[in-house]
Structures are given as C-alpha cells and as structure tokens.
Design a protein around this motif. Structure first.
Motif, PDB file in Angstrom:
ATOM      1  N   UNK A  56      -6.048 -11.168   1.105  1.00  0.00           N
ATOM      2  CA  UNK A  56      -4.560 -10.455   1.273  1.00  0.00           C
ATOM      3  C   UNK A  56      -4.309  -9.441   2.201  1.00  0.00           C
ATOM      4  N   UNK A  57      -2.912  -9.634   2.822  1.00  0.00           N
ATOM      5  CA  UNK A  57      -2.562  -8.487   3.856  1.00  0.00           C
ATOM      6  C   UNK A  57      -1.341  -8.140   2.903  1.00  0.00           C
ATOM      7  N   UNK A  58      -0.930  -6.711   3.419  1.00  0.00           N
ATOM      8  CA  UNK A  58       0.079  -5.818   2.720  1.00  0.00           C
ATOM      9  C   UNK A  58       1.281  -6.566   2.766  1.00  0.00           C
ATOM     10  N   UNK A  59       2.258  -6.653   2.139  1.00  0.00           N
ATOM     11  CA  UNK A  59       3.273  -6.735   2.782  1.00  0.00           C
ATOM     12  C   UNK A  59       4.174  -5.817   3.470  1.00  0.00           C
ATOM     13  N   UNK A  60       4.431  -4.565   3.103  1.00  0.00           N
ATOM     14  CA  UNK A  60       4.183  -2.810   3.778  1.00  0.00           C
ATOM     15  C   UNK A  60       3.941  -2.103   3.254  1.00  0.00           C
ATOM     16  N   UNK A  61       3.442  -1.047   4.314  1.00  0.00           N
ATOM     17  CA  UNK A  61       3.149   0.124   3.961  1.00  0.00           C
ATOM     18  C   UNK A  61       3.967   1.549   3.787  1.00  0.00           C
ATOM     19  N   UNK A  62       4.064   1.580   2.126  1.00  0.00           N
ATOM     20  CA  UNK A  62       4.783   2.691   1.684  1.00  0.00           C
ATOM     21  C   UNK A  62       4.000   4.180   2.504  1.00  0.00           C
ATOM     22  N   UNK A  70       0.717  -1.159   0.559  1.00  0.00           N
ATOM     23  CA  UNK A  70       0.157  -0.007   0.093  1.00  0.00           C
ATOM     24  C   UNK A  70       1.152   1.264  -0.256  1.00  0.00           C
ATOM     25  N   UNK A  71       0.686   1.831  -0.889  1.00  0.00           N
ATOM     26  CA  UNK A  71       1.299   3.571  -0.677  1.00  0.00           C
ATOM     27  C   UNK A  71       0.509   4.532  -0.450  1.00  0.00           C
ATOM     28  N   UNK A  72       0.694   4.935   0.545  1.00  0.00           N
ATOM     29  CA  UNK A  72      -0.073   6.422   1.264  1.00  0.00           C
ATOM     30  C   UNK A  72       0.854   7.796   1.347  1.00  0.00           C
ATOM     31  N   UNK A  73       0.134   8.485   1.803  1.00  0.00           N
ATOM     32  CA  UNK A  73       1.015   9.699   1.577  1.00  0.00           C
ATOM     33  C   UNK A  73       0.385  11.115   1.129  1.00  0.00           C
ATOM     34  N   UNK A  74       0.408  12.105   1.601  1.00  0.00           N
ATOM     35  CA  UNK A  74      -0.755  13.593   1.774  1.00  0.00           C
ATOM     36  C   UNK A  74      -0.676  14.138  -0.353  1.00  0.00           C
ATOM     37  N   UNK A 122       5.021  -2.628  10.019  1.00  0.00           N
ATOM     38  CA  UNK A 122       4.746  -2.979   8.460  1.00  0.00           C
ATOM     39  C   UNK A 122       4.846  -1.483   7.727  1.00  0.00           C
ATOM     40  N   UNK A 123       4.958  -0.094   8.140  1.00  0.00           N
ATOM     41  CA  UNK A 123       5.239   0.804   7.854  1.00  0.00           C
ATOM     42  C   UNK A 123       6.376   1.155   7.732  1.00  0.00           C
TER      43      UNK A 123
END
Length: 210
Positions: free
Chosen positions: A117-123, A20-24, A174-175
């Motif tokens: 599915x669980x994300x590998x990590x969150x970017x 998952x890719x998160x950012x404002x 995972x972040x």
C-alpha cells in the motif's frame, strides 16, 4: 501465494486508502485526527496505541515487544507493520489515518513492501519548536518526561528521523503541509480544505449509484 487478497485489502482488489499523519510532539495531530475521524469517517490507527494494546493482551508477540522496549531496543518495523496491517484488515472501513508512523525511512520502505500500500498522501503538521515547547509545558504540568531538555530531544529525534520520510513523499507531490502553530479551529479549517473536495466527490458518486 495465498496472501494476494490480504495485500489487496479486499476481495474486490481495491486497496484501502491510507494517509500518514506526521508532526512533532505537541503539534496537535492527535486532536486533528479525532476531528477527521468525526467529519470524514476515517479510522484512526496509532502505531503506539497498537503496540501498547498488543503488550496488554499478554500474547507472545506482546511479551516480545515489552521486553524489547524494556531493553531500550527499537521495535522492528515488521512488528509494527503487521499490527497495522491486521488492524486494517479486521476493520470494516476502507480509509485510515496512520498516526506517528512511519517514524523513519526504514519504516516507510518496509510498510510499502509488506502491505503493498502506498499512502494517498502525508498530512504533515508543521509546528515551530518554540510553539510545541509552550504547548507541552503548558498542558502536562507534573509529567516528568515533559521538561525542556526532554522536549528538545524528542523534537530533534523527530526531525532527524521523520524529515527524510517527508522529503521522500514531497518529491512525489504527496505531502500536504499544515501550519499547526495556529489555534485548533484554524488548523482544522486547513485540514478540511484538504479532505472536503475528495469527500464531496465521493458523495456525488454514491448518489449517482443510488
């Protein structure tokens, strides 16, 4: 019971890798996603793009989505997740960047439940509000949705809805937080450091198999 293969992502039972890719708004995650695709072979899926493409296709589902957006309603998680799931299943790749999703805790829980599915990590592209304001105002002159009030409102919404998601995955270790206030190249150096070790291992393994 016929959905076992779909949930597993492939006949071999191996689930795809999802990040998952998160950012404002203005954190530069779109640019970085393009770099990750180019350097590390991921497929970039944007929830917003998939919804727009579905609307454009003129399907019954697309019309329903368009009407909901027109009425100012939030598109249900399941609708977005089904589009993401379909894109994952129809793509030959097994590693995906999911950009701008999950937008909130409800999205997150529904994604894991529906896709298994669980994300590998969150970017997470962490960028101060002032920096994002500067970038958005600088790059989008003439775009009416990029005045200071709108930007602040979008940032507030992002924080309120996405922070619980980030905290949930943080508790699971995972972040991967990136300092997104730096110039593009410096940010990508940080990104590379996160992806490279994994990539090297994959290369070594594939050589061993050959």
């Amino acid at each position: 019971m016929g959905s076992v293969d779909a949930a597993n992502g492939s006949a071999s039972g191996k689930k795809p890798t999802v990040i998952f890719v998160l950012g404002g708004p203005g954190s530069g995650k779109g640019t970085q996603c393009a770099y990750i695709v180019e350097h590390f072979g991921y497929t970039h899926l944007s929830a917003g793009d998939l919804l727009r493409a579905e609307i454009k296709s003129g399907s019954a589902n697309g019309t329903m989505i368009q009407n909901m957006i027109k009425e100012g309603k939030i598109v249900p998680s399941e609708v977005t997740i089904k589009l993401l799931q379909k894109a994952i299943q129809e793509n030959g790749n097994d590693k995906f960047l999911i950009d701008g999703f999950p937008r909130n805790e409800e999205n997150r829980a529904a994604f894991e439940k529906v896709t298994e599915i669980e994300p590998k990590f969150v970017l997470f592209f962490d960028c101060p509000e002032e920096e994002m304001e500067k970038r958005l105002l600088g790059r989008n002159q003439g775009r009416e949705d990029d005045n200071i009030e709108t930007i602040r409102k979008r940032f507030k919404v992002f924080l309120e809805s996405s922070l619980p998601v980030i905290q949930y995955y943080e508790a699971k270790g995972k972040v991967r937080k990136i300092n997104a206030a730096k110039p593009i190249e410096a940010v990508f150096e940080e990104v590379k450091a996160i992806f490279s070790p994994e990539d090297e291992k994959v290369k070594l393994n594939s050589c061993a198999i050959l």
